[in-house]
Structure formats: structure tokens, C-alpha cells
Design an enzyme around this catalytic site. Structure first.
Site, PDB file in Angstrom:
ATOM      1  N   ASP A  36     -13.046   5.318   0.704  1.00  0.00           N
ATOM      2  CA  ASP A  36     -11.743   5.416   1.044  1.00  0.00           C
ATOM      3  C   ASP A  36     -10.956   6.777   0.840  1.00  0.00           C
ATOM      4  O   ASP A  36     -10.739   7.441   0.141  1.00  0.00           O
ATOM      5  CB  ASP A  36     -10.841   4.395   0.044  1.00  0.00           C
TER       6      ASP A  36
ATOM      7  N   GLU B  49      -7.238   0.738  -4.681  1.00  0.00           N
ATOM      8  CA  GLU B  49      -7.279   0.674  -3.230  1.00  0.00           C
ATOM      9  C   GLU B  49      -8.516   0.094  -2.591  1.00  0.00           C
ATOM     10  O   GLU B  49      -8.479  -0.599  -1.848  1.00  0.00           O
ATOM     11  CB  GLU B  49      -6.713   2.014  -2.603  1.00  0.00           C
TER      12      GLU B  49
ATOM     13  N   ASP C  66       0.816  -1.153   0.121  1.00  0.00           N
ATOM     14  CA  ASP C  66      -0.044   0.171   0.109  1.00  0.00           C
ATOM     15  C   ASP C  66       0.902   1.226   0.059  1.00  0.00           C
ATOM     16  O   ASP C  66       1.585   1.594   1.009  1.00  0.00           O
ATOM     17  CB  ASP C  66      -0.809  -0.091   1.421  1.00  0.00           C
TER      18      ASP C  66
ATOM     19  N   LYS D 168       3.247  11.013  -3.847  1.00  0.00           N
ATOM     20  CA  LYS D 168       1.795  10.499  -4.464  1.00  0.00           C
ATOM     21  C   LYS D 168       1.171  11.618  -5.078  1.00  0.00           C
ATOM     22  O   LYS D 168       0.367  11.365  -6.157  1.00  0.00           O
ATOM     23  CB  LYS D 168       1.133   9.754  -3.515  1.00  0.00           C
TER      24      LYS D 168
END
Lengths: 181, 624
Positions: B207, B185, B25, B86
């Protein structure tokens, strides 16, 4: 293990008919994917992986086609050799064309209403009702299966295309209105 | 004779057939690695027992520091300490400006499409920063599991476009990893959650991470996970909550927007702490040192905080509504709303999401670990460790794919949320008499105009036979495989002239640049090798110790006299001590061999006794 050479109904072991058990379709779809999906062949030789990819793609296409009433009707017409050229799809049903124009006008006027979302809801329910009516007709027409009835089914398919397009335009407007809140 | 072979006849004697794979992850704020061991998926801790690795990389003149130590330096050394890479990965300099990202770095003013951040170790791209994080996690997995990883599954936000996905894959390449697949994800979370709770039905996975937001609607039925729709915002997350709170604090305290970077970082950290505190209490005291000296004191109440973050939460709720519509399900059909991502700890988020779905969202799973665990489960499947397993994931393409048509418009060929693998074709024609070539421009996105979508590839179909305008029939086929990779082919129907392209979206880094980064990364790999060899020997030692201990327990008293038993016990204790203390793989290896030599007689005796007991029905080769 599964027969990809015949039609989509055979692939899922279902009778070739417009009325279908959507629960059974979904279940058969999952069963078939469990066997053919490329993830099952992570360690297999490349030729098998390629085949898995092709088959899984076909299975998805078959499922998409059968699960949507409009696509299913178009597919059945095709199986019956009825030409459905989508660009020239028309209906000569004057009453329907009139109704269709009214609905289109109503959609254009939604934003000017006091409660646009409520008016739109009403309109979408009406379009939904008309779509259901076409589905019911298609069921009868395919059940009979005569040449005239198949021609009638072709016209029902054209009408449903109009209605579906209208419904998706209404959905787009709904999304727009909701975002604006 | 290896001690492992004293396993009871009939028991599995080939544990090595299990291929080592891991799920990673790679988060905006934190990253984790997980793996399936003896059928159980779990996140893997580092030597100090920490599972979470902060996604922060600090570049100094002579070393690269990843994780907690790097994060601790964020305030004192903001320019060389890269957090939230990211948010930048796979984006062009122009994208970052248009996103209004307020990042406290010095971007190198170079003529490159890829943002490069100036650090004490030279300019680095977000891809390289992510590669450093991946390296640390992969090394951790290899040390723990005791061998090379055959492949990894890395999770990405469902709403990442192809350029962001490609950039993530490139980061893995630089880190020397084989990527089985990038997994969305929320899908990963659903896998972990669904398998754990045996929860057949339709679920919504909400999420909200540090920098990205995803919503997925899935149907789980007897081990088959069918993604029905997915949506979100790849530039919205808990960092934005911190940002609005920090801006509020600046306005309250009268701090100008051009305050120095250390100050801004400090404010972000204070904002984050305030946000976290408000999950427990009604208000929080603030004390901020002012740049001009002195300090400002104030109070942030939960109500005030809610007011600040509500517009952000509203954006997530809009995306939920869109996803439900795409999935063709109503709120009432949703069995559970599962909350994932650290930012769902914010109470206001739970409240608003619950309000929208009309149900209390589930918060009983560890929102930090669940994504990595789901990725590990899928990595195990894709490594081929579960050929007869029940689990199957049917994913969708998250964004529509199409081609440019006349007037700068996009014609969608594969709409978003279509189950993959998929192939769709559409026919196009020429618009000029005698037109002999046609440009195919592949695009991704939901908007109508080419300029609003992301360009993935361009290619030309040449050799179209001369015909009047509108007579040629050119069939353009888009195929997306189970990995989400797009292949586009154009074929002229009358003569069968073809052209095709494997779409590998470029986001600015060329293959050569990637190769260069990979090379420099390998040059630093020497120091990692020694550590890995030691880890492998430690795992081997642990295996031998475990096997011998188990053997002694089962028949040590029957087969050995007191003296012999003492010898074996002492040899065992010596290896145990060595395994704990040794820093040298060769020394440890010698220790293992010494133990095997000392205990050879015992192994032989066990064999004979075992063979006597179990000979029937087995071939001799079974014991070799």
C-alpha cells in the site's frame, strides 16, 4: 462453550503431546476466536465484552505457545511439573557447547567473507538443521515421558534456547546486510 | 398510518434496526467515505457525484473550504491552504524538522510541542485540519444514509505509532464522531479484496499512498483475516516521488531552493503531472516559468524518472523483506500481491515489486476506494449489524512495546507483530537497598535505546517494602486490547502494591485543548443541522415513494378504480417533485404527511386485503 480451566491442548481439543498437527491447531484456533473474539460482542453488555477480551487474550496466548516448538516443549515440561528456570538453563553436553561456540565464531566472521549473505545463508541452514534435530529428540523424549526422559527434554529445551537465540541473531544480521545492499 | 407499514406481511418491517456506520479512508492526498447498505459496501459520492475528496483544507478569514475548491487554491494561496496534514499529524515540531519535511507553510513560532500553521483564520494544528476533512465526509454519509452515524472506522497506516493514532482519534472527537476503531489501511484493503475474491491463502498487501507506505502479510481462511506481519514507513509516499522530480527540475532549470512558495507548489504540481503522464508515455515535455522571468523547456524520460525514484522504491522493498521475515513465510508462499494506494499506479513501482516477489502484482481493484470499503465492512461488524457474520479480523500490534531499563535501554515486552488482544508480563527488580519506588517508562519502537523510541507514558510504583537490592519482585504487565489500546500495570509481588496507567500517548495536545477545539466546532454546527434535517426528510420521502410505487405495482390495479388511481398517482408525483426541489425540511415533511393522508384509504384497503391473505400464522400485533 470452550473450557478455559484446563490446559491449552484441551482448549483446542487436541491431545496433550509434543507432536501436533499444526494445520488442525490453526483451524481450531480460528474456530475458537470466531466465537470468543471481542468484535463478536460489539453490542453486548460490558461484562460480556470484558469476558470476551479475557478469553481472546488467553486463546492468543495458548496459540502462540502451542505453535512454537520451543514454547510448546517448555509448556509441556511445566505441565509435567519439571522446573524450567530460564535464567539458569544450562547444558553439560560439552560437545554441544563446543559446537555452539564454533557457530558463534562463524557468525561473527560472516561480515568479513567475500559473499557475506551466502555464508550467512549456509550458517543459518546449519543452525536450522540443529534445531530440527532437537525437535526430533524432544518428540521422542516426550513420547516416552519417563522421569529421565523428561530431564533429557529439559536439557534439549536449554539447547534449543541457545540455538534459537543464535538463529535470531543471524536473522538480525541478515536484515542488516540486506538493508545495506 | 405510515405508508411504510404497507410492506407485505412477513417482509422485514424493521429496517431501522440497521445501525448507520461508515468507514473513512483519511488519506494524505485524498479521502473517501463508504458504508454498507443492503449488504453491499460502496463509497459514497458528494452531490456532484465525486467519491474522492482531496485532503486539502483552505482557511480564509470567514470560512473553511475543504476538498477540490481548496486544492485549486493551493498555488494562488499556498499559506492558507493545507495539504498533506496527515504527514504532520501526531508529530512534534522537532519530529517534523528531523524528518526534513519541506512544507510550504508558516509554522507559528509558539511554545507548543504541536506544530501550528499560521492561516488567515488563525493558527491551526494538523489535528484540526484533519477534523475538517472528517466532518465533511461524515456529513456526506449522514446526508446519504439519512441519519446519525452511530460510529465510524477510520483507517490509518499500519505503521502509524500510538501518538499518530491518538491524534487521528482526537481529530475524530473534534469532528464529533464516535470512533469504533482505527483500522490499518492494508488490513482494510485485504478485507475488501479478500471478501470480494473469496481468496483463501496468504496475501501481501503493498500500500503506497501519497505520504505513507505499508506492507502487510495476511492469511485469509474462511472469513478469518489473520494479519501475520505488518511494516512500512509512515513518512514515505507518492509525495516524495513528486519531491525528487521537483528537485530535479529545479536543478535542471537552475531555480534556487529558496524560491517563493507559490513557485514551489507549482513545481510540485508539475512534477506530479509529469509522474502521472509517465504512467502512459515514455517521456514528457516540461515547460517551467522561471522566477527571474523567461522559461525553461526540457524533457523527462521514463528512464530518468525511474532513476530518481528507485532509491525510494528500494526502501519499500526492504520493508517487504522485513515483513516476510516477521511473518515467517517465504516469497513462494504468497498467493497474491495486491497493490493499493494511488502511488502504485507508477509503473516502476509495479515493476520493482513484481521483481521482488517474483509474481505480477494484482492491480485490478480500484486502489483509491478499496481501503474505505474495507473500513465500511468492519464498521458494519462493529456496529453490531452482523452478529452471526463469518468475518473476523485478527490484527497485530505494529510496533514493539517495552519499558526503560538501566542505562537508557529498552526491554521489549510485546514484540511487534504479536496478535492482539495480548497480555504479557515480565519481572523486574530494585537496584538499590531499601528502594521504595520504581519509575515505569513505557516506550514504543524497534530500537535499543530509549532516545530512539517513542515515549508513550511514565508512571511510578510507590510503597515497595524495604528490601535489599535485587530482592523485590515487580511484575510489569502490558495488555493490548482488540482496539490496540495499551494498559500497563506494575505490581510488587510480596505485598501486592499496584500502580497502573491507561496509555494515552500525548503528542502535545492536552485534553483541555481538545475540549476547546470540540466546543468551537460545535458552535459552527448550527448550519450543518438544517442541512442534515433536510437530508433526513429527503431520505424519508424517497422511502415513502418507493414503498407506494411498489405497492401500486403489486395491487394498485386490483384495489383502486381509475379515479382513485389517478388521485394516488398525482399525489405521488407531487411528492416526487417536492423531494427533488424542496430546500426546507418542514415543507417536505408536510408533503410526506399530505401524501399519507391522501392515500390513507388505499393503505387501509391493502391492509384488509393483506390480512385476509396472510392472517394465518400471524398475530395481530405483527401488523400494528
Amino acid at each position: 462453550m470452550f473450557d478455559f480451566s484446563k490446559n491449552y491442548f484441551d482448549l483446542f481439543g487436541l491431545p496433550v503431546a509434543f507432536l501436533l498437527d499444526s494445520g488442525a491447531l490453526a483451524e481450531r484456533y480460528r474456530e475458537v476466536q470466531k466465537v470468543v473474539h471481542p468484535d463478536r460482542y460489539a453490542n453486548a453488555p460490558e461484562s460480556q465484552q470484558r469476558q470476551a477480551l479475557q478469553q481472546a487474550t488467553q486463546v492468543n496466548e495458548a496459540y502462540e505457545t502451542l505453535r512454537d516448538p520451543l514454547k510448546r516443549a517448555q509448556y509441556l515440561l511445566q505441565l509435567n511439573g519439571v522446573d524450567i528456570n530460564q535464567e539458569t538453563a544450562t547444558t553439560r553436553d560439552a560437545a554441544f557447547l563446543m559446537r555452539q561456540m564454533e557457530l558463534r565464531e562463524a557468525l561473527a566472521q560472516v561480515t568479513g567473507q567475500t559473499d557475506p549473505l551466502a555464508s550467512l545463508d549456509e550458517l543459518m541452514a546449519e543452525i536450522g538443521g540443529l534445531i530440527k534435530a532437537q525437535i526430533a529428540q524432544l518428540a521422542v523424549q516426550f513420547e516416552s515421558g519417563t522421569a529421565e526422559q523428561l530431564e533429557a527434554a529439559r536439557e534439549s529445551v536449554s539447547k534449543m534456547q541457545f540455538l534459537n537465540k543464535l538463529h535470531s541473531e543471524a536473522e538480525a544480521l541478515e536484515a542488516e546486510l540486506e538493508e545495506a545492499i | 398510518m405510515a405508508l411504510l407499514q404497507i410492506a407485505e406481511p412477513g417482509e422485514s418491517s424493521a429496517p431501522h434496526e440497521h445501525k448507520l456506520a461508515a468507514g473513512i479512508d483519511l488519506g494524505t492526498t485524498n479521502s473517501l467515505v463508504a458504508s454498507v447498505r443492503s449488504g453491499q459496501a460502496a463509497t459514497l459520492p458528494d452531490e456532484s457525484g465525486n467519491h474522492i475528496l482531496p485532503s486539502v483544507v483552505r482557511y480564509t478569514a470567514d470560512e473553511v473550504i475543504v476538498g477540490e475548491k481548496a486544492r485549486d487554491a493551493a498555488v494562488s494561496d499556498p499559506l492558507n491552504t493545507i495539504a498533506s496534514a496527515k504527514r504532520l499529524i501526531g508529530r512534534a515540531v522537532s519530529d517534523i524538522k528531523s524528518l526534513g519535511e519541506n512544507l510550504p507553510y508558516n509554522f507559528a513560532d509558539v511554545d507548543s510541542a504541536v506544530p501550528r500553521i499560521q492561516t488567515a483564520a488563525g493558527d491551526v494544528s494538523p489535528v484540526e485540519v484533519s477534523a475538517e476533512i472528517l466532518k465533511v465526509l461524515a456529513r456526506r454519509a449522514e446526508h446519504t444514509l439519512g441519519g446519525d452515524l452511530v460510529g465510524v472506522v477510520i483507517t490509518v497506516p499500519a505503521y502509524f505509532d500510538d501518538a499518530q493514532r491518538q491524534a487521528t482519534k482526537d481529530a475524530a472527537t473534534i469532528a464529533g464522531l464516535n470512533v469504533f476503531r482505527l483500522l490499518n489501511e492494508p488490513t482494510a484493503a485485504a478485507v475488501a479484496y479478500g471478501l470480494d475474491h473469496d481468496a483463501d491463502g496468504v496475501h501481501a498487501i503493498y500500500d503506497l499512498g501519497g505520504g505513507t507506505f505499508d506492507i502487510s502479510i495476511l492469511r485469509l481462511n474462511k472469513g478469518v483475516f489473520e494479519v501475520m506481519a505488518t511494516g512500512g514507513d509512515s513518512a514515505l509516499g507518492g509525495d516524495d516521488f513528486d519531491q525528487v522530480v521537483a528537485e530535479w527540475m529545479m536543478a535542471q532549470a537552475g531555480i534556487a531552493g529558496d524560491a517563493d512558495r507559490g513557485m514551489l507548489r507549482g513545481l510540485s504540481a508539475k512534477a506530479r503531472a509529469a509522474k502521472e503522464a509517465l504512467a502512459e508515455q515514455e517521456s514528457v515535455q516540461l515547460d517551467i516559468d522561471l522566477p527571474q522571468g523567461g522559461s525553461w523547456q526540457g524533457v523527462l524520460t521514463r528512464d530518468q524518472f525511474n532513476e530518481l525514484v528507485d532509491p525510494l522504491i528500494r526502501r519499500t522493498v526492504s520493508a517487504c523483506r522485513r515483513a516476510l521475515r516477521d511473518a515467517g513465510v517465504t516469497k513462494e508462499e504468497i498467493r497474491d500481491v495486491v497493490m493499493v494506494g494511488g502511488s502504485t499506479r507508477t509503473l516502476r513501482v509495479r515493476e520493482k515489486v513484481g521483481e521482488f516477489f517474483g509474481t505480477t502484482p494484482l492491480t485490478d481493484i480500484d486502489p483509491d476506494r478499496v481501503v474505505a470499503i474495507g473500513a465500511a465492512i468492519q464498521a458494519d461488524v462493529l456496529a453490531g449489524n452482523k452478529p452471526d457474520g463469518e468475518m473476523l479480523l485478527l490484527d497485530v500490534n505494529p510496533l514493539s512495546l517495552g519499558i526503560e531499563t538501566m542505562g537508557g535501554l529498552v526491554e521489549k515486552i510485546i514484540p511487534r507483530n504479536t496478535t492482539i488482544p495480548v497480555a504479557r508480563a515480565q519481572e523486574f527488580t530494585t537496584f538499590k537497598d531499601g528502594q521504595s519506588a520504581m519509575a515505569v517508562h513505557v516506550l514504543q519502537g524497534e530500537r535499543e535505546l530509549v532516545s530512539d523510541c517513542r515515549s508513550l507514558a511514565r508512571f511510578e510504583l510507590r510503597g515497595i517494602p524495604p528490601m535489599v537490592a535485587g530482592a523485590a519482585r515487580i511484575r510489569v504487565t502490558f495488555s493490548v486490547d482488540a482496539d490496540g489500546l495499551l494498559h500497563v500495570e506494575a505490581e510488587e509481588q510480596s505485598q501486592g502494591v499496584k500502580a497502573s496507567v491507561e496509555v494515552k500517548p500525548s503528542y502535545g495536545l492536552t485534553d483541555n485543548e481538545i475540549a476547546g477545539m470540540l466546543k468551537s466546532s460545535i458552535e459552527h454546527a448550527g448550519e450543518d443541522m438544517a442541512a442534515r434535517k433536510l437530508a433526513e426528510q429527503k431520505v424519508e420521502a424517497a422511502r415513502v415513494i418507493e414503498a407506494l410505487t411498489a405497492a401500486l405495482q403489486s395491487d394498485g390495479d386490483d384495489l383502486l378504480n381509475a379515479d382513485e388511481r389517478a388521485t394516488v398517482d398525482q399525489a405521488l408525483a407531487e411528492l416526487q417533485q417536492l423531494a427533488e426541489q424542496s430546500q426546507d425540511d418542514k415543507q417536505l415533511k408536510a408533503g410526506i404527511e399530505a401524501l399519507e393522508a391522501t392515500c390513507g384509504f388505499y393503505v387501509e384497503r391493502r391492509m384488509n386485503s393483506g390480512i385476509r391473505k396472510a392472517m394465518a400464522g400471524h398475530k395481530v400485533e405483527d401488523f400494528e
